[in-house]
Scaffold this motif. Structure first.
Motif, PDB file in Angstrom:
ATOM      1  N   LEU A  61       0.877  -1.193   0.026  1.00 41.54           N
ATOM      2  CA  LEU A  61      -0.029  -0.188   0.064  1.00 41.54           C
ATOM      3  C   LEU A  61       0.874   1.339   0.023  1.00 41.54           C
ATOM      4  O   LEU A  61       1.459   1.676  -0.805  1.00 41.54           O
ATOM      5  CB  LEU A  61      -0.818   0.032   1.180  1.00 41.54           C
ATOM      6  CG  LEU A  61      -1.983  -1.455   1.229  1.00 41.54           C
ATOM      7  CD1 LEU A  61      -2.856  -1.208   2.576  1.00 41.54           C
ATOM      8  CD2 LEU A  61      -2.497  -1.479   0.002  1.00 41.54           C
ATOM      9  N   ARG A  62       1.120   1.937   1.098  1.00 42.29           N
ATOM     10  CA  ARG A  62       1.771   3.109   1.292  1.00 42.29           C
ATOM     11  C   ARG A  62       2.341   3.086   2.767  1.00 42.29           C
ATOM     12  O   ARG A  62       1.703   2.630   3.559  1.00 42.29           O
ATOM     13  CB  ARG A  62       1.141   4.306   0.630  1.00 42.29           C
ATOM     14  CG  ARG A  62       0.129   4.893   1.228  1.00 42.29           C
ATOM     15  CD  ARG A  62      -0.873   5.996   0.601  1.00 42.29           C
ATOM     16  NE  ARG A  62      -1.942   6.360   1.417  1.00 42.29           N
ATOM     17  CZ  ARG A  62      -3.134   6.908   0.596  1.00 42.29           C
ATOM     18  NH1 ARG A  62      -2.665   6.931  -0.610  1.00 42.29           N
ATOM     19  NH2 ARG A  62      -4.056   7.311   1.435  1.00 42.29           N
ATOM     20  N   GLY A  63       3.333   4.084   2.977  1.00 41.67           N
ATOM     21  CA  GLY A  63       3.683   4.221   4.213  1.00 41.67           C
ATOM     22  C   GLY A  63       4.148   2.978   5.083  1.00 41.67           C
ATOM     23  O   GLY A  63       4.022   2.736   6.063  1.00 41.67           O
ATOM     24  N   ASN A  64       4.795   2.222   4.208  1.00 46.02           N
ATOM     25  CA  ASN A  64       5.201   0.645   4.845  1.00 46.02           C
ATOM     26  C   ASN A  64       4.526  -0.137   5.259  1.00 46.02           C
ATOM     27  O   ASN A  64       4.606  -1.168   5.506  1.00 46.02           O
ATOM     28  CB  ASN A  64       6.124   1.193   5.866  1.00 46.02           C
ATOM     29  CG  ASN A  64       7.447   0.029   5.804  1.00 46.02           C
ATOM     30  OD1 ASN A  64       7.738  -0.601   4.775  1.00 46.02           O
ATOM     31  ND2 ASN A  64       8.019  -0.170   7.093  1.00 46.02           N
ATOM     32  N   VAL A  65       2.786   0.146   4.889  1.00 43.89           N
ATOM     33  CA  VAL A  65       1.693  -0.721   5.218  1.00 43.89           C
ATOM     34  C   VAL A  65       1.576  -1.512   3.960  1.00 43.89           C
ATOM     35  O   VAL A  65       1.482  -1.265   2.835  1.00 43.89           O
ATOM     36  CB  VAL A  65       0.669  -0.167   5.546  1.00 43.89           C
ATOM     37  CG1 VAL A  65      -0.388  -0.958   5.928  1.00 43.89           C
ATOM     38  CG2 VAL A  65       1.024   1.020   6.965  1.00 43.89           C
TER      39      VAL A  65
END
Length: 323
Positions: A61-65
């Motif tokens: 996904l984004r933000g390391n998630v």
């Protein structure tokens, strides 16, 4: 014998909490609620068998998630220096493939697990994750359900208590904020929705929102009245989520395609409210459950939402119970 269509459905995130109905292999018709209950009795074994063989698909996904798809509910993962954080535990039979998928996200050990609710397909992995060193957090009602035997009437199924080694080690009631891996996780209890112990999890900086089983993307949901769920509470919870998120928020549903958004969640809310209104009117007219189902109150939505294991008749029955 379980119809072959079950195998296909397990690969889309098939779960114990959504075994109320399936498609007749021979006719293409829908099982009645009573016939579906009979099917449910053997589903734990089916799920475990599927989890033993089905692949885990990793979505960045984004933000390391990231999200792991393929072991019960959709599992979010946040790696970092505080250890990997998991939202939901999946099914223990998938352990080796979950570990393999997570190894690509970094070498950090698993140190934190949040159960969004008590159902098997979200907590079955608790025991092995706890053995790996994870602190498990859940709503106090989730812990209560895991500690004792539970009967879910709409599955005609009895669950034994979870072993002590699988029980969460930390509880919450209304709201909680965690700071892990340079991220702020905002946890909130959504009252009497899918169950009475649902937690949603927002990754604040990444603008990602995990709904648990309050939201099923593109498919009719299960509502567990036996442990405090309700159609009205589900709609209220969706409204609360919609007020919280923006058009840019990545929404992770409990089931269905694991990457969603606010527009799709609004469509889900419209479906829930419209079917609730239709069923309530039929019930007000004095229609019996069978008569209400025969009137096809879900018909407008069936082509999109009724193609999974909660079929139109079974979902109409669930709504009828709650209005």
């Amino acid at each position: 014998m379980i119809p072959p269509t079950h195998n296909r459905l397990t690969r889309r995130g098939f779960c114990l909490c959504c075994t109320g109905a399936t498609i007749f292999a021979a006719t293409g018709g829908w099982l009645t609620p009573r016939e579906a209950y009979a099917q449910a009795k053997g589903i734990v074994g089916v799920i475990r068998a599927a989890a033993e063989r089905d692949p885990i698909k990793l979505h960045h996904l984004r933000g390391n998630v990231s999200v792991l798809e393929g072991s019960g509910g959709n599992v979010a993962v946040l790696p970092g220096s505080d250890g990997k954080v998991l939202i939901d535990a999946g099914i223990s039979a998938s352990r080796s493939r979950i570990v393999e998928a997570m190894s690509t996200l970094g070498p950090e050990p698993i140190r934190h697990l949040i159960n969004t609710h008590w159902h098997f397909d979200h907590t079955d992995g608790n025991e092995w994750l706890k053995m790996e060193g994870a602190n498990i957090l859940a709503h106090e009602n989730t812990i209560k359900h895991l500690r004792s035997a539970q009967r879910v009437e709409d599955w005609d199924f009895n669950f034994p208590p979870s072993p002590p080694a699988a029980l969460p080690t930390e509880s919450m009631s209304a709201e909680k904020s965690l700071r892990l891996n340079n991220s702020t996780l905002l946890l909130k209890h959504q009252r009497d929705a899918h169950t009475d112990g649902d937690i949603t999890v927002a990754f604040a900086e990444a603008d990602i929102f995990h709904t648990g089983d309050i939201y099923w993307n593109g498919i009719y949901p299960f509502i567990d009245y036996s442990t405090g769920g309700s159609i009205d509470g589900t709609i209220r919870a969706v409204d609360a989520i919609l007020e919280t998120i923006s058009a840019e928020t990545i929404v992770v549903p409990g089931h269905g395609q694991p990457v969603s958004n606010k527009t799709e969640l609004k469509d889900y809310r419209e479906m829930l409210a419209s079917i609730r209104s239709n069923v309530a009117e039929l019930k007000k007219q004095g229609r019996s459950l069978d008569e209400a189902i025969a009137a096809r109150p879900t018909a407008t939505f069936d082509a999109k939402w009724g193609q999974f294991v909660i079929d139109p008749a079974f979902f109409a029955k669930l709504v009828y119970e709650g209005v």
